[in-house]
Structure formats: structure tokens, C-alpha cells
Design a protein around this motif. Structure first.
Motif, short mmCIF file in Angstrom:
data_model
loop_
_atom_site.label_atom_id
_atom_site.label_comp_id
_atom_site.label_asym_id
_atom_site.label_seq_id
_atom_site.Cartn_x
_atom_site.Cartn_y
_atom_site.Cartn_z
N LEU A 98 0.83 -1.21 0.00
CA LEU A 98 0.00 0.00 0.00
C LEU A 98 0.86 1.26 0.00
CD1 LEU A 98 -2.82 -1.02 2.51
CD2 LEU A 98 -3.10 -0.53 0.08
N ALA A 131 0.90 4.10 -2.82
CA ALA A 131 0.73 5.53 -2.54
C ALA A 131 1.84 6.34 -3.19
CB ALA A 131 0.71 5.76 -1.04
N THR A 188 0.96 6.70 -6.79
CA THR A 188 -0.14 7.67 -6.94
C THR A 188 0.37 9.10 -6.92
OG1 THR A 188 -1.81 6.20 -5.98
CG2 THR A 188 -2.23 8.55 -5.85
N THR A 212 -2.28 3.05 -5.72
CA THR A 212 -3.02 2.73 -4.51
C THR A 212 -4.25 1.88 -4.80
OG1 THR A 212 -2.29 4.81 -3.52
CG2 THR A 212 -4.17 3.73 -2.50
N ALA A 266 -7.31 2.63 1.31
CA ALA A 266 -7.07 3.44 0.12
C ALA A 266 -7.73 4.80 0.24
CB ALA A 266 -7.58 2.71 -1.12
N ILE A 276 -5.67 7.03 2.37
CA ILE A 276 -4.47 7.50 1.66
C ILE A 276 -4.82 8.70 0.79
CG2 ILE A 276 -2.79 6.91 -0.13
CD1 ILE A 276 -2.76 4.06 1.03
#
Length: 241
Positions: free
Chosen positions: A19, A23, A26, A187, A208, A211
Motif C-alpha cells: 500500500l 501511494a 499515486t 493505490t 485506500a 491515503i
């Protein structure tokens, strides 16, 4: 609760590191898209103010198309369509091997052209808000058109356009989730894969969401600081002396 914490932990038995890596992808694609989209949007806005009617027409058509077509469709067309065009060009040249089109580049280009279409309207409104006398005064001082734009127009343009561009950035952060459909491991891609493996949709889609929310909160704070800085020393029209 212990099972949930174990699933979100770092290491071979948890999804925390995946994760975190998602991130990073992303925010990386968002930061890579931003300068490309804003620069292209400014050029489109300037084209919409050009004296040449053909240039104005092309710019208007550009904003109409990319503001009206769904972002997901734009992403598919650019990722699959451009890959086919590149492969055909590569075959035409007779060069050995093949060319793979990176999902990251495809995502950046697709999100960038959409961002440019929306930011062009923000730039255009900001350009219209700057008085014509500012440019005339710069010309009277002997500045070239480029110098006048860089030294006189652009600083004011950034101040006026910043709130709208900030909204564009917030939307861009959420739209980065679309790149998961072209196998870019952001993500949303990691959260979907974790859900398939563990059958825990609320846990991973909730993670998610946190985030994306964290990125949005940090962005809002940074934009507020930046907007305050751009307004430093500026007195609104009509303010008391």
C-alpha cells in the motif's frame, strides 16, 4: 482486530508495504502530470486568445473534446491507441524488436491532456482578469512581449488562477485511481488486489480512501499557504488606504 492489523502490517504477511508503494506511485504520477497539464493548458488558453481564428478554433475544439469525453475513455485511447501507432511506426522503419508503451507514461499523458483542457479555462479566466493597461504599460517601458508576459502578466496570472488550479490538482489526485485499469500498481490497484486475495473490501478500500484523503488534506494545507504567499503585499481593489 488483530487479523486486520496483521493484514495492514509491513512484511511478507501484510499489505502495508504494498500500500505504501502504491501511494508512492499515486503521488508520483500526479506530480509528473501537473507541470505537463498546466503548461499545456496555459498554451491552449493563449491559443484561445490568439488573433488567428484557426488557432482559436483548434484550441476551442481541444477543450470541448477533452472536457466532454470521459477520462477513462481518454486513458484507454491513449494507452492502447498510441501503443498501436508506435508499433506500426516501429515496423515501418524496419528496426528490429518492438516498443512497449509504459503505463506510467500513458497515464501521465492521458491525465495531462484532460487536466490541460480544464486548466485552460482557469488560465483563460485569469488572463481576462488582468487589465489591458498592464501590457500597454510594459510595452511603454520597452519590454518585449515575452518580457512583459514573464515579468508583468505571469506573476499576476498565478495569483488569480491559483484557486482554480488548486481545484484542478485536487481532482487530479482522485483521477489518478483510473490508471489502475492499465495495470499501473497505484493505490487503487494494490487495494483491489489485496481485496481479491483476502476478501476484505472494507479494510483495504477504506485504507485506500484514507491515503487519498491524506493527500487531499496535505494538498489543501499547502495550497492555502501558497495562496497566502501569492497574496502577500496585494491590496484588493477598493480596499481602504
Amino acid at each position: 482486530m488483530e487479523r486486520y492489523l496483521a493484514l495492514l502490517s509491513f512484511g511478507p504477511d501484510g499489505w502495508g508495504d504494498e500500500l505504501l508503494a502504491g501511494a508512492g506511485v499515486t503521488i508520483s504520477i500526479a506530480l509528473a502530470t501537473l507541470p505537463f497539464g498546466l503548461t499545456l493548458g496555459l498554451l491552449v488558453a493563449l491559443a484561445k486568445r490568439a488573433r488567428n481564428p484557426l488557432l482559436r478554433g483548434v484550441a476551442t475544439l481541444y477543450t470541448t473534446v477533452f472536457r466532454g469525453v470521459p477520462e477513462l475513455l481518454t486513458l484507454y485511447v491513449i494507452y492502447f491507441g498510441m501503443q498501436i501507432l508506435v508499433q506500426q511506426f516501429w515496423s515501418w522503419t524496419g528496426l528490429p524488436g518492438s516498443v512497449e508503451f509504459s503505463p506510467f507514461i500513458a497515464g501521465m499523458v492521458a491525465l495531462g491532456v484532460v487536466l490541460a483542457a480544464f486548466s485552460a479555462e482557469v488560465w483563460l479566466g485569469a488572463l481576462n482578469a488582468i487589465q489591458k493597461g498592464q501590457r500597454e504599460a510594459a510595452a511603454a517601458l520597452g519590454l518585449t512581449r515575452f518580457q512583459a508576459f514573464r515579468l508583468v502578466v505571469l506573476p499576476q496570472l498565478l495569483r488569480v488562477a491559483l484557486p482554480g488550479l488548486g481545484n484542478n490538482w485536487m481532482v487530479l489526485l482522485k483521477e489518478t485511481s483510473l490508471v489502475s485499469v492499465i495495470t499501473l500498481q497505484d493505490t487503487m490497484f494494490i487495494a483491489t488486489r489485496a481485496n481479491v486475495v483476502t476478501k476484505e473490501p472494507f479494510l483495504f478500500f477504506g485504507a485506500a480512501a484514507l491515503i487519498y484523503l491524506s493527500f487531499s488534506v496535505l494538498s489543501a494545507w499547502g495550497l492555502d499557504r501558497l495562496e497566502a504567499r501569492t497574496h502577500r503585499g496585494h491590496r484588493p481593489r477598493g480596499a481602504l488606504r
